[in-house]
Motif scaffolding. Structure first.
Motif, PDB file in Angstrom:
ATOM      1  N   THR A 357       0.855  -1.174   0.000  1.00 38.63           N
ATOM      2  CA  THR A 357       0.000   0.000   0.000  1.00 38.63           C
ATOM      3  C   THR A 357       0.892   1.225   0.000  1.00 38.63           C
ATOM      4  O   THR A 357       1.593   1.485   0.978  1.00 38.63           O
ATOM      5  CB  THR A 357      -0.903   0.010   1.251  1.00 38.63           C
ATOM      6  N   MET A 358       0.883   1.972  -1.084  1.00 34.41           N
ATOM      7  CA  MET A 358       1.857   3.048  -1.257  1.00 34.41           C
ATOM      8  C   MET A 358       1.342   4.384  -0.724  1.00 34.41           C
ATOM      9  O   MET A 358       1.424   5.416  -1.390  1.00 34.41           O
ATOM     10  CB  MET A 358       2.239   3.157  -2.730  1.00 34.41           C
ATOM     11  N   LEU A 359       0.807   4.368   0.506  1.00 29.64           N
ATOM     12  CA  LEU A 359       0.373   5.627   1.108  1.00 29.64           C
ATOM     13  C   LEU A 359       1.542   6.590   1.279  1.00 29.64           C
ATOM     14  O   LEU A 359       1.368   7.808   1.239  1.00 29.64           O
ATOM     15  CB  LEU A 359      -0.263   5.363   2.477  1.00 29.64           C
ATOM     16  N   ALA A 360       2.738   6.036   1.477  1.00 35.35           N
ATOM     17  CA  ALA A 360       3.911   6.885   1.666  1.00 35.35           C
ATOM     18  C   ALA A 360       4.222   7.721   0.430  1.00 35.35           C
ATOM     19  O   ALA A 360       4.963   8.700   0.518  1.00 35.35           O
ATOM     20  CB  ALA A 360       5.126   6.032   2.029  1.00 35.35           C
ATOM     21  N   ASP A 361       3.654   7.345  -0.729  1.00 37.49           N
ATOM     22  CA  ASP A 361       3.857   8.160  -1.930  1.00 37.49           C
ATOM     23  C   ASP A 361       3.317   9.568  -1.734  1.00 37.49           C
ATOM     24  O   ASP A 361       3.757  10.510  -2.398  1.00 37.49           O
ATOM     25  CB  ASP A 361       3.164   7.513  -3.139  1.00 37.49           C
TER      26      ASP A 361
END
Length: 581
Positions: A357-361
């Motif tokens: 899950t690329m929430l850090a993007d």
């Protein structure tokens, strides 16, 4: 033992006593089997390797197995590695790692376990009663008990061997075992709370990964509904959610359950791989307090991670409910429930497919979309933090460190070689500074404008407005300012507006660039598009936001939608549903 019981039953059977040859043959077979088993040597490193997870049956031969014991629910092992770390695992899956040396850099897990305790204490500085679901290494409980105002900490752990194994972390978790305010309960979390009538100021839930059998129920609507009843009115729930080996749909399924049961929440990003959720029944979370830094115990635990004040603690914050909830609610996945177990039935598949899950993007993006939507400018960055550190940082702090070092180099030149180990930035700054004084250099505007764009993006995102002002003044007051291209001047105006998180100024500054966006390189077109869209959403300019979104989709084609644009589209959808819009 089972074989021995079988032989005894055979030998004493009245039925078989009449057939001695059968009894003798069975007994002999049992003896042979017992001798065979007793001669087998089991390799402990293979037993705890967790081959099902990464396909490797071998751990480093230098790894020491300090403990490997079967519990009531799982096999718990404690390993010591050559770099000085120790880890505790369940059925071969590492649940927590810790660096045992005070002089070596902390392990990534230490940030998670420490912040799980420290962040809620910053929101609830007067907390008296705390419950912690999942003992793990014991570090979270240890940190909680470093707060002098805490009266009791109930740690709930279903597996007794986990509590026994964690003792091998010694001094690092000492308070979890020795502080009389702490109580360890061997119980299932749901059963424990079903038997409780007392309310808690803080409830921390740090279960294993959602794909582990039985764990998904600790991320369900029913669980949050039950936990809510055990929180005091101004209490906070803290939930650890692993973002690796899980996709955005499953995280959204969990967050829909959270959203249904809690009035407000904020999410902290833990180095791009995990998230920490702080939720309250109230409509708004309280303001953070720095009181916890007054306690020597917890201050020492935080100092080990390089966190010495409230701004550094809060630098891990990704965004609040108003900003992030639309992103989760926009996903098609239903809410996770015990009766509709979306996570339980799909998490193992996500792990097998190695999804993330690329929430850090959202934190890595050139456009500070979350900060724009929350109108939250970057804070000042202390001089002592601008040089690289051995301890890990939040993503915003890493971005700020680069931004401030670039700024310092622009303003001080060779007298302040603050980007000496950032050769690419050193070259960009050299191009940039030369263009401000050598006007002939601007004849090759593409080289200078490239440097301007990359430097401007970084400073607009990560430097406090008061500190960035010196850079803008240097550009505007340079001898070559009048010879810059119109496009370069327009980008400078946009960077200034983004840096101040001023939506009206962003809309005005982006107008000339948007008029010619089709001629811009894709990275700059996206920058203008996303900053313009965020500003339009804040100002409730639905027409402007929709125009930007249509351009984004037309230019992207079949490519995956970046996380920042997913967030902005979700915000736009909410804006479109508001009355009168």
């Amino acid at each position: 033992v089972d074989i021995g019981i079988a032989i005894a039953l055979i030998a004493t059977s009245k039925h078989l006593r009449a057939r001695p040859t059968v009894a003798i043959a069975a007994s002999a077979s049992g003896v042979v089997l017992l001798l065979t088993v007793s001669g087998v040597t089991f390799d402990p490193l293979k037993l705890v390797s967790g081959i099902y997870r990464d396909g490797s049956v071998y751990l480093a031969s230098s790894t020491r197995v300090l403990s490997d014991r079967d519990g009531k629910t799982a096999r718990i092992s404690v390993l010591e590695h050559t770099n000085g770390t120790r880890s505790i695992g369940t059925n071969g899956k590492t649940d927590a790692s810790m660096q045992m040396s005070d002089t070596a850099a902390p392990e990534a897990d230490e940030y998670t376990m420490t912040l799980l305790a420290a962040v809620p204490l910053a929101y609830k500085p007067d907390a008296k009663r705390v419950a912690n679901i999942g003992f793990g290494s014991g570090l979270t409980t240890h940190v909680l008990l470093g707060r002098s105002t805490i009266e009791s900490v109930d740690s709930i752990e279903i597996e007794p061997m986990m509590v026994e194994g964690a003792k091998l972390f010694g001094e690092r978790v000492k308070r979890a075992y020795e502080d009389p305010r702490g109580r360890i309960h061997i119980d299932d979390a749901k059963s424990f709370f079903a038997k409780q009538s007392l309310g808690y100021d803080i409830i921390i839930s740090e279960p294993s990964n959602p794909w582990v059998s039985g764990v998904a129920t600790l991320f369900s609507d029913e669980f949050y509904r039950r936990i809510r009843t055990h929180l005091n009115d101004d209490g906070v729930l803290v939930q650890w959610i692993q973002l690796y080996e899980i996709d955005i749909d499953l995280v959204a399924s969990i967050m829909k359950a959270v959203d249904r049961n809690f009035g407000d929440y904020v999410i902290y990003d833990l180095q791009g791989a995990e998230m920490l959720l702080v939720a309250t029944k109230s409509r708004t979370l309280p303001v953070l307090s720095a009181d916890l830094f007054k306690d020597a115990g917890i201050s020492k635990d935080l100092a080990r991670l390089g966190i010495s004040d409230l701004s550094q603690l809060d630098s891990w914050r990704l965004g609040n409910r108003a900003t992030l909830a639309p992103l989760f609610l926009a996903q098609a996945t239903p809410m996770n429930s015990d009766y509709f177990p979306i996570v339980d039935q799909n998490a193992a598949r996500a792990r097998f497919l190695q999804r993330k899950t690329m929430l850090a993007d959202l934190a890595r993006s050139p456009v500070p979309a979350v900060q724009l939507l929350e109108q939250r400018p970057a804070g000042a960055f202390p001089t002592e933090l601008r040089q690289p550190r051995e301890v890990a940082d939040s993503l915003p702090q890493r971005e700020q460190r680069v931004a401030y070092r670039v700024r310092d180099y622009i303003l001080n030149g060779t007298q302040q070689p603050s980007v000496a180990n950032l050769p690419n930035w050193q070259l960009k700054v050299a191009y940039f500074n030369r263009g401000l004084t050598d006007c002939k250099w601007l004849t090759n505007d593409s080289i200078w404008s490239d440097a301007l764009y990359e430097i401007g993006v970084q400073i607009a995102k990560g430097v406090a407005p008061a500190d960035a002002e010196e850079v803008w003044r240097k550009i505007d007051g340079s001898p070559c300012a009048a010879q810059m291209s119109a496009q370069s001047r327009d980008f400078v105006s946009l960077f200034k507006a983004v840096n101040r998180r001023a939506p009206n100024e962003v809309l005005a500054a982006s107008e000339p660039l948007w008029a010619k966006q089709s001629a811009l390189p894709s990275d700059r077109r996206n920058y203008v598009l996303e900053t313009r869209m965020a500003a339009a959403i804040i100002e409730k300019r639905t027409d402007v936001a929709i125009d930007a979104w249509n351009v984004a989709r037309a230019s992207a084609g079949s490519q995956e939608v970046p996380m920042t644009q997913q967030l902005l589209f979700a915000q736009l959808a909410v804006l479109g549903r508001r009355p009168g819009k």
